[in-house]
Design a protein around this motif. Structure first.
Motif, PDB file in Angstrom:
ATOM      1  N   MET A  11       0.850  -1.188   0.000  1.00  0.00           N
ATOM      2  CA  MET A  11       0.000   0.000   0.000  1.00  0.00           C
ATOM      3  C   MET A  11       0.889   1.243   0.000  1.00  0.00           C
ATOM      4  N   GLN A  12       0.357   2.331  -0.531  1.00  0.00           N
ATOM      5  CA  GLN A  12       1.052   3.618  -0.525  1.00  0.00           C
ATOM      6  C   GLN A  12       0.053   4.685  -0.103  1.00  0.00           C
ATOM      7  N   ILE A  13       0.453   5.574   0.756  1.00  0.00           N
ATOM      8  CA  ILE A  13      -0.423   6.662   1.176  1.00  0.00           C
ATOM      9  C   ILE A  13      -0.538   7.656   0.031  1.00  0.00           C
ATOM     10  N   THR A  14      -1.776   7.941  -0.356  1.00  0.00           N
ATOM     11  CA  THR A  14      -2.012   8.892  -1.449  1.00  0.00           C
ATOM     12  C   THR A  14      -2.554  10.220  -0.947  1.00  0.00           C
ATOM     13  N   ASP A  15      -3.116  10.230   0.275  1.00  0.00           N
ATOM     14  CA  ASP A  15      -3.680  11.471   0.792  1.00  0.00           C
ATOM     15  C   ASP A  15      -3.686  11.425   2.318  1.00  0.00           C
ATOM     16  N   LEU A  16      -3.245  12.495   2.927  1.00  0.00           N
ATOM     17  CA  LEU A  16      -3.281  12.655   4.386  1.00  0.00           C
ATOM     18  C   LEU A  16      -3.961  13.984   4.690  1.00  0.00           C
ATOM     19  N   ARG A  17      -4.896  13.967   5.632  1.00  0.00           N
ATOM     20  CA  ARG A  17      -5.540  15.209   6.053  1.00  0.00           C
ATOM     21  C   ARG A  17      -5.576  15.219   7.577  1.00  0.00           C
ATOM     22  N   PHE A  18      -5.020  16.265   8.167  1.00  0.00           N
ATOM     23  CA  PHE A  18      -5.009  16.422   9.618  1.00  0.00           C
ATOM     24  C   PHE A  18      -5.908  17.591   9.981  1.00  0.00           C
ATOM     25  N   THR A  19      -6.714  17.405  11.033  1.00  0.00           N
ATOM     26  CA  THR A  19      -7.621  18.458  11.490  1.00  0.00           C
ATOM     27  C   THR A  19      -7.523  18.570  13.002  1.00  0.00           C
ATOM     28  N   GLN A  20      -7.432  19.807  13.470  1.00  0.00           N
ATOM     29  CA  GLN A  20      -7.475  20.063  14.905  1.00  0.00           C
ATOM     30  C   GLN A  20      -8.451  21.209  15.111  1.00  0.00           C
ATOM     31  N   ASN A  21      -9.285  21.119  16.150  1.00  0.00           N
ATOM     32  CA  ASN A  21     -10.246  22.183  16.381  1.00  0.00           C
ATOM     33  C   ASN A  21     -10.298  22.552  17.858  1.00  0.00           C
TER      34      ASN A  21
END
Length: 166
Positions: free
Chosen positions: A99-109
Motif C-alpha cells: 500500500m502507498q499513502i495517497t492522501d493525508l488530512r489532519f484536522t485540529q479544532n
C-alpha cells in the motif's frame, strides 16, 4: 474488550473511527458470448478516519507524514520490510501489503485541542508477484483465523433492526 490497533506500517492507530476498503475488478466479455466475467482485481483502496490522542499525537502525525513520502529510501528507512513490500496495513478487515499513502488530512479544532483527527487514503501499488501473493495469503489467513477463533457476534453487538409484522 479493547480494540486492536490498525497498523499503517509501524504506526499504530489506536482510535480508528471508520475504515473503508474499496476493490475494483476488471470485467471482460467472454469471446463469442453475451456473458462477461471479472478477471482480476484492478484497484484496492483503503480509507481510514482516526484520532491521534495523547502526548505522542504529534510523533504519530510525523510518522504518517514520513510514510507518505514518495521516496522509497525514506520509507524503507522506517522499517526494513517496507523496502520490499511497500506499506503494510493490518487491521480486522484486511492484511494488505504494497500500500502507498495517497492522501493525508489532519484536522485540529477548539473542541478537541489535545487530539488530531486524521484522514488517510491508501492505494494498492503492487511491487512484485511474490509480495502480492504474500499479501493474499496473509489476508486469507486473517479470514480463516477470524472464522475459526473469532466466534459469532453477540446479538447485543449487532445494530437493532426494527421488526415489521407480515
Amino acid at each position: 474488550m479493547t480494540a486492536q490497533p490498525v497498523l499503517i506500517g509501524p504506526v499504530p492507530l489506536l482510535y480508528v473511527q471508520n475504515l473503508t476498503m474499496t476493490e475494483g475488478y476488471q470485467i471482460q466479455r467472454i469471446a463469442d458470448s453475451k456473458f462477461s466475467q471479472a478477471l482480476a482485481p484492478t484497484r484496492k483502496a483503503i480509507s481510514i478516519e482516526a484520532m491521534l490522542l495523547g502526548r505522542e499525537r504529534l510523533l504519530l502525525k510525523k510518522s504518517l507524514e514520513v510514510l507518505a513520502l514518495n521516496s522509497r529510501l525514506l520509507v524503507a528507512a522506517t522499517a526494513r520490510t517496507l523496502a520490499v513490500t511497500g506499506i503494510p496495513v493490518v487491521c480486522g478487515l484486511t492484511i494488505s501489503l504494497d500500500m502507498q499513502i495517497t492522501d493525508l488530512r489532519f484536522t485540529q479544532n477548539v473542541q478537541k485541542r489535545n487530539a488530531i483527527d486524521v484522514s488517510i487514503s491508501l492505494e494498492h501499488v503492487p511491487r512484485g508477484k511474490a509480495s502480492a501473493l504474500a499479501g493474499e495469503i496473509a489476508d486469507l489467513a486473517l479470514a480463516a483465523g477470524t472464522a475459526m477463533f473469532g466466534g459469532a457476534a453477540s446479538p447485543s453487538a449487532l445494530p437493532a433492526v426494527p421488526s415489521v409484522p407480515l
